[in-house]
Write a protein that holds these residues in place. Structure first.
Motif, mmCIF file in Angstrom:
data_model
loop_
_atom_site.group_PDB
_atom_site.id
_atom_site.type_symbol
_atom_site.label_atom_id
_atom_site.label_comp_id
_atom_site.label_asym_id
_atom_site.label_seq_id
_atom_site.Cartn_x
_atom_site.Cartn_y
_atom_site.Cartn_z
ATOM 1 N N ARG A 206 0.833 -1.203 0.000
ATOM 2 C CA ARG A 206 0.000 0.000 0.000
ATOM 3 C C ARG A 206 0.869 1.255 0.000
ATOM 4 O O ARG A 206 0.517 2.262 -0.614
ATOM 5 C CB ARG A 206 -0.927 -0.002 1.217
ATOM 6 C CG ARG A 206 -1.895 -1.165 1.273
ATOM 7 C CD ARG A 206 -2.874 -1.020 2.427
ATOM 8 N NE ARG A 206 -3.720 -2.200 2.555
ATOM 9 C CZ ARG A 206 -3.520 -3.165 3.433
ATOM 10 N NH1 ARG A 206 -2.482 -3.097 4.239
ATOM 11 N NH2 ARG A 206 -4.328 -4.208 3.490
ATOM 12 N N LYS A 211 -0.847 -0.192 -4.018
ATOM 13 C CA LYS A 211 -1.848 -1.216 -4.313
ATOM 14 C C LYS A 211 -2.583 -1.560 -3.023
ATOM 15 O O LYS A 211 -2.026 -1.422 -1.925
ATOM 16 C CB LYS A 211 -1.187 -2.474 -4.876
ATOM 17 C CG LYS A 211 -0.520 -2.281 -6.222
ATOM 18 C CD LYS A 211 0.191 -3.540 -6.659
ATOM 19 C CE LYS A 211 -0.716 -4.745 -6.700
ATOM 20 N NZ LYS A 211 -0.023 -5.961 -7.174
ATOM 21 N N ARG A 212 -3.805 -2.022 -3.146
ATOM 22 C CA ARG A 212 -4.572 -2.377 -1.946
ATOM 23 C C ARG A 212 -3.921 -3.526 -1.208
ATOM 24 O O ARG A 212 -3.927 -3.571 0.009
ATOM 25 C CB ARG A 212 -6.005 -2.748 -2.335
ATOM 26 C CG ARG A 212 -6.824 -1.580 -2.856
ATOM 27 C CD ARG A 212 -8.265 -1.977 -3.041
ATOM 28 N NE ARG A 212 -8.871 -2.428 -1.792
ATOM 29 C CZ ARG A 212 -10.113 -2.906 -1.697
ATOM 30 N NH1 ARG A 212 -10.864 -3.001 -2.790
ATOM 31 N NH2 ARG A 212 -10.595 -3.289 -0.534
ATOM 32 N N ASN A 213 -3.344 -4.473 -1.955
ATOM 33 C CA ASN A 213 -2.636 -5.587 -1.331
ATOM 34 C C ASN A 213 -1.723 -6.237 -2.354
ATOM 35 O O ASN A 213 -1.882 -6.048 -3.561
ATOM 36 C CB ASN A 213 -3.608 -6.619 -0.740
ATOM 37 C CG ASN A 213 -4.693 -7.032 -1.711
ATOM 38 O OD1 ASN A 213 -4.409 -7.479 -2.812
ATOM 39 N ND2 ASN A 213 -5.951 -6.874 -1.316
ATOM 40 N N ARG A 216 -4.381 -10.919 -2.296
ATOM 41 C CA ARG A 216 -5.604 -10.948 -1.500
ATOM 42 C C ARG A 216 -5.739 -12.296 -0.808
ATOM 43 O O ARG A 216 -5.556 -13.347 -1.429
ATOM 44 C CB ARG A 216 -6.823 -10.699 -2.393
ATOM 45 C CG ARG A 216 -8.092 -10.446 -1.593
ATOM 46 C CD ARG A 216 -9.232 -10.019 -2.482
ATOM 47 N NE ARG A 216 -9.684 -11.122 -3.336
ATOM 48 C CZ ARG A 216 -10.779 -11.077 -4.088
ATOM 49 N NH1 ARG A 216 -11.495 -9.975 -4.121
ATOM 50 N NH2 ARG A 216 -11.118 -12.105 -4.833
#
Length: 315
Positions: A206, A211-213, A216
């Protein structure tokens, strides 16, 4: 050294010394160099992990040998999960660790000599970005020399389908000995490090990759919200205890106004204040403990980085 793989892994390769055919996951024969180039880059392309590699010293010890053998993975209570994603190679998440199996084609002498070693006579067969791919493959193979150090590790690897079934312990040992002396300069930067923690990869992705992850881990809403239950319940219980202690303190003050039950009032008042103080101290202790561990990890990472830079300057 890396061009002398052991072809006895596959008897068919001895019949055809060129050995230029690889079967892709969709069962297509990759005789075309362009198709082969696409397949190899997809199979061993590190992608965003290579972008994250310069910052991996924040996540893990800067040591390519920081890898526990397979039998130690079980001692640590981890389950081995097979993955074909090279980015998840030796990434662990609580009680599981992800390991990419050893593709049979990269143990072929013909594959290395025909596609990864520069050939003035036949340069068209050389892979695009072959230097990067070669470094990735060398780092990948070097990790197996740390994962399989005992015969028990060899049997675990076969049970988990990490290596071909027709390989013997002697063959594998002789093959892996060639990669033990490989230095970090010869491998991709990701393999300057050993095992990586997925929670830290997701956190720093992040900040660094935006990026969010990185990967995932929750594919269902239920599992995602279940991971929040622990912190939420702890916060709720702490606040409830604080509010109840305050409520008791205010209630006993009303008893004191009537000058009755003085002993009971004094005991309740002391108990409520004690609960308030203990709850606050416990919360502060947990916060300080987290901050201490976080700071000490940063101090250790920075000291290791300084020592490594100093050793490089003196080398």
């Amino acid at each position: 050294m890396h061009a002398s793989g052991f072809s006895e892994f596959s008897p068919s390769q001895r019949k055809d010394p060129r050995w230029g055919t690889i079967i892709s996951p969709d069962r297509e024969r990759l005789d075309d160099p362009l198709q082969l180039n696409s397949f190899i880059n997809k199979d061993f392309g590190l992608g965003d992990l290579e972008r994250l590699a310069p910052h991996l010293w924040l996540l893990s010890k800067h040591d390519g040998g920081n890898i526990s053998p397979l039998h130690r993975q079980f001692v640590k209570g981890r389950r081995i999960f097979t993955t074909e994603d090279i980015r998840l190679r030796l990434v662990w998440y609580y009680d599981r660790i992800f390991i990419k199996p050893l593709p049979q084609y990269i143990t072929s002498h013909a594959f290395w000599s025909e596609y990864l070693i520069s050939s003035p006579l036949n340069p068209s067969k050389a892979l695009n970005q072959k230097d990067e791919i070669r470094k990735t493959l060398l780092g990948f193979l070097r990790t197996y020399s740390y994962l399989i150090t005992h015969e028990s590790d060899f049997y675990i690897a076969q049970e988990q389908h990490l290596i071909p079934k027709d390989v013997t312990w002697t063959q594998l040992s002789n093959f892996m000995m060639r990669f033990e002396s490989i230095i970090d300069d010869d491998v991709a930067r990701r393999f300057h490090y050993g095992e990586l923690r997925l929670t830290r990869l997701n956190f720093y992705s992040r900040l660094i990759l935006h990026k969010r992850n990185f990967q995932r881990v929750h594919s269902q809403y239920g599992s995602y919200f279940a991971s929040c239950y622990g912190p939420l319940l702890f916060t709720f219980a702490t606040l409830s205890l604080l509010l109840n202690a305050i409520q008791v303190e205010m209630a006993v003050e009303q008893v004191n106004l009537e000058n009755r039950w003085f002993g009971f009032w004094d005991g309740c008042r002391g108990f409520s204040i004690t609960c308030l103080v203990l709850t606050i101290l416990l919360s502060l202790w947990l916060a300080v403990l987290f901050l201490y561990k976080f700071v000490m990890e940063w101090v250790y990472a920075l000291s290791q980085q300084r020592m490594r830079k100093a050793s490089n300057l003196t080398a």
